[in-house]
Each structure stands twice: as structure tokens, then as C-alpha cells.
Write an enzyme that holds these catalytic residues in place. Structure first.
Site, mmCIF file in Angstrom:
data_model
loop_
_atom_site.group_PDB
_atom_site.id
_atom_site.type_symbol
_atom_site.label_atom_id
_atom_site.label_comp_id
_atom_site.label_asym_id
_atom_site.label_seq_id
_atom_site.Cartn_x
_atom_site.Cartn_y
_atom_site.Cartn_z
ATOM 1 N N CYS A 33 0.551 -1.010 -0.020
ATOM 2 C CA CYS A 33 -0.119 0.318 -0.117
ATOM 3 C C CYS A 33 0.797 1.072 0.371
ATOM 4 O O CYS A 33 0.183 2.511 0.172
ATOM 5 C CB CYS A 33 -0.455 -0.256 1.458
ATOM 6 S SG CYS A 33 -2.258 -1.104 0.991
ATOM 7 N N HIS A 85 -2.887 7.374 3.544
ATOM 8 C CA HIS A 85 -3.096 5.745 2.182
ATOM 9 C C HIS A 85 -4.659 5.865 3.205
ATOM 10 O O HIS A 85 -4.387 5.741 4.180
ATOM 11 C CB HIS A 85 -2.719 5.236 2.688
ATOM 12 C CG HIS A 85 -2.857 3.391 2.520
ATOM 13 N ND1 HIS A 85 -3.628 3.216 1.252
ATOM 14 C CD2 HIS A 85 -3.094 2.063 3.590
ATOM 15 C CE1 HIS A 85 -4.218 1.767 1.296
ATOM 16 N NE2 HIS A 85 -3.456 1.560 2.504
ATOM 17 N N ASN A 103 -10.550 0.415 0.953
ATOM 18 C CA ASN A 103 -8.782 0.365 0.938
ATOM 19 C C ASN A 103 -8.424 0.027 -0.992
ATOM 20 O O ASN A 103 -8.591 -1.170 -0.393
ATOM 21 C CB ASN A 103 -8.214 -0.535 1.866
ATOM 22 C CG ASN A 103 -6.731 -0.557 2.410
ATOM 23 O OD1 ASN A 103 -5.929 0.035 1.396
ATOM 24 N ND2 ASN A 103 -6.240 -1.220 2.922
#
Length: 340
Positions: A111, A256, A286
Site C-alpha cells: 500500500c 493511505h 482500501n
């Protein structure tokens, strides 16, 4: 030379999956999912929408945003941990869709991949590249067990991209500083152990068949939360120190998009008001390496980014990996763009 952002684009699959749909299947309530994560819906790709297709669509939008021709691109990077294949890499496949004739390669830092790819692109520009295209793209839903109520609701699919050009540090759009880090000792806390070559290592001609359950991501949620807050906060401070700035001088924080509680905790660690946070996970979940550019594009469309704003990007991912970047928001390409 300094890397300067001149174009931004995004792409999302058509299928929208709300909490109601998942809750009915997982034996929880929609409110339970939203309370834990801040997520209300996400997008899931179908068989006609691979990671390479999403990357190409977002990159095409970034090129159009900058009024740039594909022939002007000197390199194309795709940050992803959900490639179409182990071989070939996803970037060349996406480049072929765009008609690019340049080096194309993947960056996998989970990520944190988009920030890592930004740093790589900035390095290419510092050594002579004129324009570098960077996409973050994931079909993260394919790496989650549909029966796992703790992980499956968290993730969605999508892509975001930016076009960078060589420029001067004083320009709007310039990347002011970068910070990257990693600690492999925490790898087991967020992993899909059966998804690649290690699970197939054998003796001689024997090749073990991994348990299909190990193809999916498994996560120690508490440990990941604690590590994410600690490392994103420390990395953000390091990037600020390198740019000679204080947290109070940051106009927007684009972290993020893993969990709204992580974003708020990082803001608290930096002494920043929550209204400076750019939040996109409520509608897309996400999206891994795609989450930061997707959130930037949404914020731009909503008028939350102003030319000259100091914007902090910060991310944390499996590995563990983390990274932060500071930039001045550019005065170009400010028209709203729908991330669809």
C-alpha cells in the site's frame, strides 16, 4: 531537476458494492462495517477489468489532464501488489494499451507503492527523464477471502495516476521532499503467504500445492494499526524536516486510505486538525497503491485543493513499508474530474 506534477487521473470499476450487500453475506450489520472502518461502499472489478486495464485508464486520464501526448512519456511505472500475472509485469501491458514506447515496470511496496513509485520517478527525472507517468492500480478484492468478515469489507479496486515532468523546486506542483522506509520483520502481520513462488518451493521436480486459503490476505489488525500510525507519523515528520516545514504549514494531508481511525490518529500525532485530512475510503475502501491518487482526484473535484497548497502524502503497507512525500499543489489542471 525536480519532479513536478502536471496531470492527475483516476479510474474505478463499474460495480459498486455497498455495506448492505456484504453484511448480509458475512453475518454482520452495515453499521458494524462502517463503525470499524469508515467505509460505506467499494468497487469490485469483473473479469473484463484487470489491474492493467485500470492502470491504463487512469494513466490516459492523467495524460489528457496535462494535455500531453503518449509519445512525450519517457517512462511508465505501475505501483501494484495485485498484478495481472507474475510474468509479465503489469506496466508493459498497460503501456501497450496506451501506445507508449518507453521503459515500463512495476513497483511493489504494497500500500506504500504509490509513494515509492513517486520517489522512483523523481529519481528518473533527476537523472535526465523529461516526463514520467506513474499509476497506482489494484484489484485488491481478488486477494481477499469473500467469507472473511475482518478483511474482505476493507478492500476495493481502482486506479489513480499522475504525470510528472522535469522542473524547478520553486514551481507549483514540485515534489519538495520524500521519505521511505521498510522493516521486513513485521511481514507476517499482513501477508498472503500462498500467493507466489515461496509456497511452491519443493525438492527436485516436486511442486507442493498451497492451501487455497493461503492465497488470501491475512492481517493482524491491531499490530498493523499501531505500526501504521507510528511509521506514517514519523515518516511525515521526516519529510517535513527535509523540506524545512512544520506540521502547521501543511494545508492538506492525504494518507493511505486504509481506515479512517488511522488517518485521524496520524493527524493527531502531527497536531493537525481533522479537517485537513483528505478522505476517500468511505466510497472506495482500501484500494492499496491506488488510494492516494484516487483521494487527490476526488479532493480536486470537490474543490478542496487550491494552487499553492502544501500537501502531505503518507502511506503504510505490508512488508512493512512506509513512505511520505510533500508537494505544492499545481495551478494547472484544476477542472473537476469525475472518478468513474
Amino acid at each position: 531537476m525536480t519532479a513536478v506534477l502536471i496531470g492527475l487521473g483516476s479510474a474505478l470499476p463499474e460495480r459498486e458494492v455497498g455495506n448492505d450487500e456484504l453484511a448480509a453475506r458475512l453475518g454482520v450489520t452495515p453499521e458494524w462495517i462502517e463503525r470499524r472502518t469508515g467505509i460505506r461502499s467499494r468497487r469490485f472489478a469483473d473479469a473484463t477489468t484487470p489491474t492493467s486495464g485500470l492502470a491504463a485508464e487512469a494513466a490516459r486520464a492523467a495524460l489528457a489532464d496535462a494535455a500531453a501526448d503518449p509519445s512525450e512519456v519517457d517512462a511508465f511505472l505501475v505501483a501494484t501488489y495485485t498484478p495481472d500475472h507474475q510474468i509479465p509485469a503489469t506496466a508493459p501491458l498497460a503501456a501497450a494499451r496506451l501506445g507508449l514506447n518507453c521503459p515500463a515496470f512495476d513497483v511493489n511496496a504494497a500500500c506504500s507503492g504509490f509513494v515509492y513509485a513517486l520517489a522512483t520517478a523523481a529519481g528518473l527525472i533527476a537523472t535526465g527523464a523529461r516526463r514520467v507517468l506513474v499509476a497506482g492500480a489494484e484489484t485488491a478484492s481478488t486477494l481477499t477471502d469473500p467469507a472473511d468478515r475482518t478483511v474482505h469489507p476493507l478492500f476495493g479496486d481502482g486506479a489513480g495516476a499522475v504525470l510528472l515532468r522535469a522542473g524547478d523546486p520553486g514551481e507549483e506542483g514540485a515534489i519538495l521532499s520524500l521519505d521511505l522506509g521498510a522493516d521486513g520483520t513485521g511481514a507476517a502481520s499482513l501477508a498472503a503467504p500462498g500467493s507466489a513462488s515461496r509456497a511452491r518451493l519443493g525438492t527436485g521436480t516436486e511442486r507442493p500445492r498451497p492451501d487455497p486459503a493461503t492465497y488470501y490476505m491475512a492481517m493482524d489488525g491491531r499490530e498493523v494499526f499501531l505500526q501504521a500510525v507510528a511509521h506514517m507519523s514519523a515518516s511525515s515528520r521526516a519529510a517535513l524536516d527535509r523540506a524545512g516545514l512544520k506540521p502547521s504549514e501543511v494545508d492538506r494531508i492525504c494518507g493511505h486510505q486504509a481506515n479512517v481511525r488511522i488517518l485521524r490518529a496520524v493527524a493527531d500525532e502531527l497536531g493537525a486538525d481533522h479537517d485537513r485530512l483528505l478522505v476517500d475510503l468511505d466510497r472506495v475502501g482500501n484500494t492499496g497503491a491506488a488510494s492516494i491518487p484516487l483521494a487527490l482526484d476526488r479532493a480536486r473535484g470537490e474543490g478542496r485543493l487550491t494552487p499553492g497548497h502544501t500537501v502531505l502524502l503518507t502511506a503504510f503497507g505490508g512488508g512493512f513499508t512506509w513512505g511520505s512525500a510533500l508537494l505544492r499543489w499545481p495551478g494547472t489542471a484544476q477542472h473537476p474530474r469525475s472518478a468513474t
